[in-house]
Design an enzyme around this catalytic site. Structure first.
Site, short mmCIF file in Angstrom:
data_model
loop_
_atom_site.label_atom_id
_atom_site.label_comp_id
_atom_site.label_asym_id
_atom_site.label_seq_id
_atom_site.Cartn_x
_atom_site.Cartn_y
_atom_site.Cartn_z
N GLU A 8 19.86 -20.10 2.23
CA GLU A 8 19.06 -20.49 3.39
C GLU A 8 19.78 -21.60 4.15
O GLU A 8 20.24 -22.58 3.57
CB GLU A 8 17.68 -20.97 2.93
CG GLU A 8 16.85 -21.72 3.95
CD GLU A 8 16.60 -20.94 5.23
OE1 GLU A 8 16.66 -21.58 6.31
OE2 GLU A 8 16.35 -19.72 5.17
N GLN A 9 19.87 -21.46 5.48
CA GLN A 9 20.63 -22.43 6.27
C GLN A 9 19.93 -23.78 6.39
O GLN A 9 20.58 -24.81 6.55
CB GLN A 9 20.90 -21.87 7.66
CG GLN A 9 19.68 -21.69 8.53
CD GLN A 9 20.04 -21.26 9.94
OE1 GLN A 9 21.19 -21.36 10.36
NE2 GLN A 9 19.06 -20.75 10.68
N ARG B 259 1.01 -20.46 7.74
CA ARG B 259 2.33 -19.96 7.35
C ARG B 259 3.01 -20.80 6.26
O ARG B 259 3.58 -20.24 5.31
CB ARG B 259 3.23 -19.85 8.59
CG ARG B 259 4.47 -19.03 8.38
CD ARG B 259 5.29 -18.93 9.67
NE ARG B 259 6.41 -18.03 9.48
CZ ARG B 259 6.46 -16.77 9.94
NH1 ARG B 259 5.43 -16.29 10.60
NH2 ARG B 259 7.52 -16.01 9.74
N TYR C 242 -7.92 -18.19 15.50
CA TYR C 242 -8.56 -17.87 14.22
C TYR C 242 -8.38 -19.05 13.27
O TYR C 242 -7.46 -19.86 13.43
CB TYR C 242 -8.00 -16.58 13.61
CG TYR C 242 -6.50 -16.47 13.54
CD1 TYR C 242 -5.76 -17.11 12.53
CD2 TYR C 242 -5.80 -15.71 14.46
CE1 TYR C 242 -4.39 -16.97 12.44
CE2 TYR C 242 -4.42 -15.58 14.39
CZ TYR C 242 -3.72 -16.22 13.39
OH TYR C 242 -2.35 -16.10 13.31
N ASP D 86 12.75 -9.37 10.20
CA ASP D 86 13.08 -9.47 11.62
C ASP D 86 14.51 -9.08 11.92
O ASP D 86 14.82 -8.64 13.03
CB ASP D 86 12.83 -10.89 12.12
CG ASP D 86 11.35 -11.24 12.23
OD1 ASP D 86 10.53 -10.31 12.19
OD2 ASP D 86 11.03 -12.44 12.36
#
Length: 396
Positions: A30-31, A104, A213, A291
């Site tokens: 992971e960067q 998230r 929401y 993605d």
């Protein structure tokens, strides 16, 4: 077998958990210097929660999240409501799992904790990707500061501007859609009492829409407002914004929308990127996920969910495979996922017009439009195929 994963986001970590549970060694690169997600809300439909349960994170995530009673439409200027989807018990009865609205960072942390439970040193931080290579026996990830790491397979889970994808296929980053999404997180107690409800609302109007929401045990209201006809000249995909600019974009919208804009402690504007589905993900021992493979507009609320599904299907295709047969296993993974994800991307793009139709300008024309486009039959056709899918058992 050792699998290298470029990217420690939701898709990369989901794949890491699924692979480790099947006895396949994993290294995640992971960067970012620390493992954290931007504070924002996402929706996890039943098809995603089926996988999260199999990954061992659903129970914890459900405790941290919200289970709205319904999703509804609201007309942009009058606020008139129309039903969209019944959630709560109804969705569990139909699909076996709830529809959760999730903070998230809660999901990201739950997945990271699960990876480290299975392999404490699997995640490597501060490791930006410069490129990738392969031969008949291995795949190599080239990191920005010089090191090269080698495994039996490499998965590019490095987002919409994927270095792995662009190394394989040449530059094919998504392009700016002309739409900007304003995002804010509002402490629930800062909102009027009538807005502190466990409902997912989509405010629809000509040229734009807004979604709100509850998140994080109903302590936060997530607010996302999308507007067409914008330009974007910032190199990054996001930039700070002001309430004044956002209010100008949504001038004339209902007082509740205006209230959420004014009471957001911080507003960030995001460039929404789009691209037609790419025809191939896999080249030999290297493939894509999330993605990087299927960048999508967020108008079906399936981007994160399909990344989670990818990870599960990938692990099932690689389970029990001899290292000499990795390329064939990755080809099966692509074949099992590409049609579904391409349909998802096209469906999200089609919803742009459905959420932003000129027919939503007045209550009278909106009534006819919603009856035609958003009555129970077209809603079922648009969403049932998504929610009924089970990545744990789907053919591979």
């Amino acid at each position: 077998m050792k699998v290298l994963i470029a990217g420690g986001g939701i898709g990369g970590l989901s794949a890491a958990v699924a692979l480790l549970q099947r006895g396949i060694d994993v290294e995640v690169y992971e960067q970012a210097p620390e493992l954290k997600e931007v504070g924002a809300g996402i929706q996890i439909s039943p098809n995603g929660n089926k996988v999260l349960d199999a990954l061992g994170v659903f129970k914890r995530l459900k405790e941290l999240s919200c289970d709205p009673v319904r999703k509804e439409f609201r007309l942009w200027n009058t606020g008139k409501p129309w039903p969209m989807l019944s959630l709560g018990k109804a969705v569990i009865e139909n699909y076996g799992y709830p529809y959760l609205t999730v903070y998230r960072p809660d999901l990201h942390q739950s997945l990271a904790d699960r990876v480290r439970e299975l392999k404490p040193d699997a995640i490597h931080l501060g490791c930006g990707v410069a490129g990738c290579e392969q031969d008949g026996q291995s795949a190599t990830l080239v990191l920005r500061d010089g090191p090269r790491v080698t495994g039996d397979a490499l998965i590019g889970a490095d987002g919409v501007r994927s270095v792995v994808r662009n190394t394989l296929w040449g530059p094919c980053d998504p392009e700016f859609s002309g739409m900007v999404a304003w995002r804010g997180l509002i402490p629930m107690e800062e909102l009027p009492e009538h807005m502190q409800v466990s409902v997912g609302s989509t405010w629809i109007g000509p040229g734009g829409h807004a979604v709100c929401y509850p998140l994080h045990r109903s302590k936060i209201m997530n607010f996302v407002a999308t507007i067409e006809g914008k330009t974007w000249d910032v190199p990054e995909g996001a930039a700070p914004g002001t309430a004044e600019e956002c209010l100008n974009d949504f001038a004339g919208w209902h007082e509740d929308v205006q209230t959420m804009i004014k009471r957001s402690p911080r507003l960030i504007k995001w460039a929404l990127m789009q691209r037609d589905p790419i025809p191939r993900w896999t080249q030999g021992r290297i493939s894509l996920l999330g993605d990087a493979a299927h960048a999508t507009l967020p108008f079906l609320a399936q981007g994160a969910v399909h990344s989670i599904e990818d990870g599960m299907v990938l692990s099932r295709c690689l389970e029990g495979v001899d290292t000499a047969d990795v390329a064939g296993a990755l080809a099966r993974y692509e074949a099992a996922r590409i049609d579904r994800t391409s349909r998802m991307v096209r469906g999200a793009t089609a919803n742009t017009e459905r959420f932003h139709s000129p027919e939503l300008a007045t209550e009278e024309s909106a009534e006819k439009y919603l009856q035609r486009e958003w009555s129970s039959e077209p809603i079922f056709a648009r969403y049932d195929w998504l929610y009924s899918y089970d990545a744990n058992t789907a053919p591979v």
